[in-house]
Motif scaffolding. Structure first.
Motif, PDB file in Angstrom:
ATOM      1  N   TYR A  86       0.837  -1.208   0.000  1.00 25.98           N
ATOM      2  CA  TYR A  86       0.000   0.000   0.000  1.00 25.98           C
ATOM      3  C   TYR A  86       0.872   1.258   0.000  1.00 25.98           C
ATOM      4  N   ALA A  87       1.935   1.261   0.821  1.00 24.48           N
ATOM      5  CA  ALA A  87       2.820   2.420   0.886  1.00 24.48           C
ATOM      6  C   ALA A  87       3.547   2.638  -0.437  1.00 24.48           C
ATOM      7  N   GLN A  88       3.982   1.541  -1.065  1.00 25.45           N
ATOM      8  CA  GLN A  88       4.668   1.688  -2.352  1.00 25.45           C
ATOM      9  C   GLN A  88       3.704   2.169  -3.434  1.00 25.45           C
ATOM     10  N   ALA A  89       2.459   1.726  -3.391  1.00 23.84           N
ATOM     11  CA  ALA A  89       1.476   2.133  -4.399  1.00 23.84           C
ATOM     12  C   ALA A  89       1.066   3.593  -4.243  1.00 23.84           C
ATOM     13  N   THR A  90       0.949   4.056  -2.995  1.00 27.87           N
ATOM     14  CA  THR A  90       0.487   5.423  -2.755  1.00 27.87           C
ATOM     15  C   THR A  90       1.622   6.423  -2.606  1.00 27.87           C
ATOM     16  N   GLY A  91       2.810   5.933  -2.210  1.00 27.49           N
ATOM     17  CA  GLY A  91       3.923   6.826  -1.941  1.00 27.49           C
ATOM     18  C   GLY A  91       3.797   7.586  -0.639  1.00 27.49           C
ATOM     19  N   GLN A  92       2.848   7.177   0.209  1.00 26.73           N
ATOM     20  CA  GLN A  92       2.574   7.890   1.449  1.00 26.73           C
ATOM     21  C   GLN A  92       2.815   7.006   2.671  1.00 26.73           C
ATOM     22  N   PRO A  93       3.060   7.614   3.851  1.00 25.83           N
ATOM     23  CA  PRO A  93       3.204   6.819   5.072  1.00 25.83           C
ATOM     24  C   PRO A  93       1.927   6.047   5.373  1.00 25.83           C
ATOM     25  N   VAL A  94       2.080   4.896   5.997  1.00 22.37           N
ATOM     26  CA  VAL A  94       0.953   4.021   6.308  1.00 22.37           C
ATOM     27  C   VAL A  94       1.074   3.569   7.762  1.00 22.37           C
ATOM     28  N   LEU A  95      -0.037   3.532   8.453  1.00 19.49           N
ATOM     29  CA  LEU A  95      -0.056   3.124   9.858  1.00 19.49           C
ATOM     30  C   LEU A  95      -0.260   1.624   9.976  1.00 19.49           C
ATOM     31  N   VAL A  96       0.580   0.997  10.799  1.00 15.80           N
ATOM     32  CA  VAL A  96       0.506  -0.437  11.077  1.00 15.80           C
ATOM     33  C   VAL A  96       0.324  -0.605  12.578  1.00 15.80           C
ATOM     34  N   ASN A  97      -0.561  -1.497  12.993  1.00 15.28           N
ATOM     35  CA  ASN A  97      -0.824  -1.724  14.410  1.00 15.28           C
ATOM     36  C   ASN A  97      -0.589  -3.197  14.735  1.00 15.28           C
ATOM     37  N   LEU A  98       0.432  -3.465  15.554  1.00 13.26           N
ATOM     38  CA  LEU A  98       0.814  -4.832  15.900  1.00 13.26           C
ATOM     39  C   LEU A  98       0.627  -5.083  17.388  1.00 13.26           C
ATOM     40  N   HIS A  99       0.715  -6.342  17.752  1.00 22.35           N
ATOM     41  CA  HIS A  99       0.452  -6.750  19.132  1.00 22.35           C
ATOM     42  C   HIS A  99       1.760  -6.985  19.878  1.00 22.35           C
ATOM     43  N   ALA A 100       2.110  -6.053  20.749  1.00 21.03           N
ATOM     44  CA  ALA A 100       3.193  -6.205  21.707  1.00 21.03           C
ATOM     45  C   ALA A 100       4.444  -6.813  21.081  1.00 21.03           C
TER      46      ALA A 100
END
Length: 526
Positions: free
Chosen positions: A57-71
């Motif tokens: 998604y970031a490579q396609a849009t060229g924009q920062p992307v938020l990722v939410n992971l578990h601990a």
């Protein structure tokens, strides 16, 4: 007074980081509650798939992307996919839930001990706020660091911070802006132009930054202006030049000796938007052909400083391209755009040759198709048969980490819905990111997954010959039926053994995802 959660959501909304790729655990729930309707949460069933989708998604849009992971556990699951995002310079802002502050020192269950060290040295920045009032500022730093470095960042936040009320002073973070200027100076531009004008034979080596930076067409114009032969840098993760263009000489091999041999005859090698060089297989030899000089232009300071040879300018390649177009006279041998025909694809009995599969894709898919490829053993066949002429046409796991292809294809399609997306995946690679099929089905993402089934880890078989170790175990993977696996995840699937049947299926355009399993001969990347 606003809470930490409210201010953080507001900041993310203002910055446009409203698509969240994640796989939540208990620590993450306090952050995810009360999201406004402008946010979209994209669920992945494994953290590696989550990061792979976000990378695409970031490579396609060229924009920062938020990722939410578990601990710590979820972050650990994501680290393999993170290596690809690091080398593709994808600006992922990775957040992870931490235990409540009073339980971290006790190392209670789900405490992320020494959280800032967990993802290093992969991420460009990692932090954990010193107190609840510092969360909005730390989140802003994670976003700005990802934007400026073009590299993932990591922020661990204790989950009891999100509900804390803040005073008015914390709101000043909402309006912050940070910019980076990286233009070469006049002396540097003059030096590069003078070297090009004085050279008898100039060659261009182009890297992923050309495509990622929107410079694809300008790089083509420069090559034609100079009438310079063009190579793609070794192990390309993006398409930096049309692969059937008459000036294209191929993808450089990933061995030291091979690169020097392939660039023989050039007295000036101009590398734009690439490291110098990302080697893979160990092939000793000189770094450069005898009598050659190299100039590298890249925005990646680390790629410039670690190079063993040549001169480097850390700057946007766009300025150098524009300067060469204006300062170097057009070659008297300049011609118009001209593309070479593809060779006739190799054939086979009982199963299709990968070249037949790629020729079928070329014949049936629209010219603006984006291909996400993760089939190492068919690399040579791929570049022989495809005809890619547009920016954003090709994506590959930048660090070579398997599990990128399927989830990245979902992310690319979500980030650029106006273009068709085809994922070309080896049967060995497919298993690493297979749960991306569920996300594709759940969000009805129109991706065509083409799985090449040969029952082996083909690249390992090739390396076994290269390293003189042909008899190692663990390279055979028989008995996989991806049609049944796909259907279990909700993706319609078809098994193909004949070229005519493959073309007929590829000509259809389903509204959602689909999987096509193709039995193929084992080939090597050569």
């Amino acid at each position: 007074m606003p809470t930490v959660r409210q201010l953080s959501h507001d900041f993310l909304e203002r910055r446009g980081l409203t698509t969240i790729f994640g796989n939540p655990g208990s620590n993450e729930l306090p952050f995810l509650t009360d999201l406004s309707s402008s946010f979209r949460y994209v669920l992945g069933l494994h953290e590696g798939v989550v990061v792979g989708m976000a990378d695409g998604y970031a490579q396609a849009t060229g924009q920062p992307v938020l990722v939410n992971l578990h601990a710590a556990a979820g972050s650990g699951n994501a680290m393999g996919a993170l290596t690809n995002a690091v080398h593709s310079r994808s600006p992922l802002v990775i957040t992870a839930g931490q235990q409540v502050r009073s339980a971290i020192g006790l190392e209670a269950m789900l405490a992320n001990t020494d959280a800032t060290q967990l993802m290093r040295p992969l991420v460009g920045w990692a932090g954990e706020p010193s107190c609840a009032a510092d969360v909005p500022r730390a989140l802003a730093q994670a976003v700005f660091e990802a934007e400026l470095q073009r590299r993932p960042t990591y922020l661990s936040v204790p989950y009891d911070d999100w509900g804390v009320e803040l005073d008015a002073n914390s709101a000043v973070t909402l309006d912050r802006q940070v910019w980076l200027g990286s233009a070469p100076n006049e002396a540097q531009l003059g030096m590069i132009a003078d070297r090009v004008k004085a050279a008898r034979s100039v060659g261009l080596v182009l890297g992923g930054e050309i495509d990622a930076g929107g410079l694809f067409d300008r790089a083509v114009a420069l090559a034609e202006h100079l009438q310079a032969p063009v190579w793609m840098a070794p192990s390309p993760y993006r398409l930096s030049f049309p692969n059937r263009h008459r000036l294209f000489r191929g993808v450089l091999s990933a061995g030291i000796g091979h690169v020097a041999s392939e660039l023989t005859g050039l007295d000036l090698i101009l590398v734009l938007g690439a490291p110098v060089f990302r080697y893979h297989q160990h092939v000793p030899g000189p770094y450069l052909p005898e009598g050659s000089r190299l100039i590298q232009v890249t925005e990646d300071a680390g790629a410039a400083t670690r190079a063993p040879m040549g001169e480097a300018v850390v700057a946007d390649p766009a300025a150098v391209i524009d300067a060469l177009m204006s300062r170097v006279p057009v070659s008297p041998h300049a011609q118009g755009l001209d593309f070479a025909p593809n060779p006739q694809p190799a054939g086979g009995d009982g199963a299709l040759h990968p070249e037949q599969v790629f020729a079928a894709l070329r014949a049936t898919q629209p010219a603006d198709t984006s291909y996400v490829v993760e089939s190492t053993s068919t690399n040579t066949a791929w570049w022989r048969q495809v005809d890619l002429r547009m920016q954003g046409s090709y994506f590959w796991p930048a660090a070579g980490g398997l599990g990128f292809g399927m989830p990245a294809a979902v992310g690319v399609a979500m980030g650029r819905p106006s273009r068709p997306v085809v994922a070309v995946i080896g049967d060995g690679s497919a298993n690493y990111g297979i749960t991306a099929l569920w996300s594709a089905a759940h969000y009805n993402v129109p991706v065509t997954f083409v799985v090449l089934r040969n029952g082996t880890y083909g690249a390992l078989r090739w390396f076994g010959g290269l390293l003189g170790t042909p008899d190692v175990p663990g390279t055979e993977i028989p008995g996989l039926d991806f049609t049944r696996i796909a259907e279990g995840y909700g993706v319609p699937a078809t098994a193909i053994t004949e070229a005519d049947d493959l073309r007929a299926v590829l000509k259809t355009s389903p509204a959602g995802p689909r999987l096509i399993q193709v039995d193929t001969h084992l080939t090597t990347p050569e």
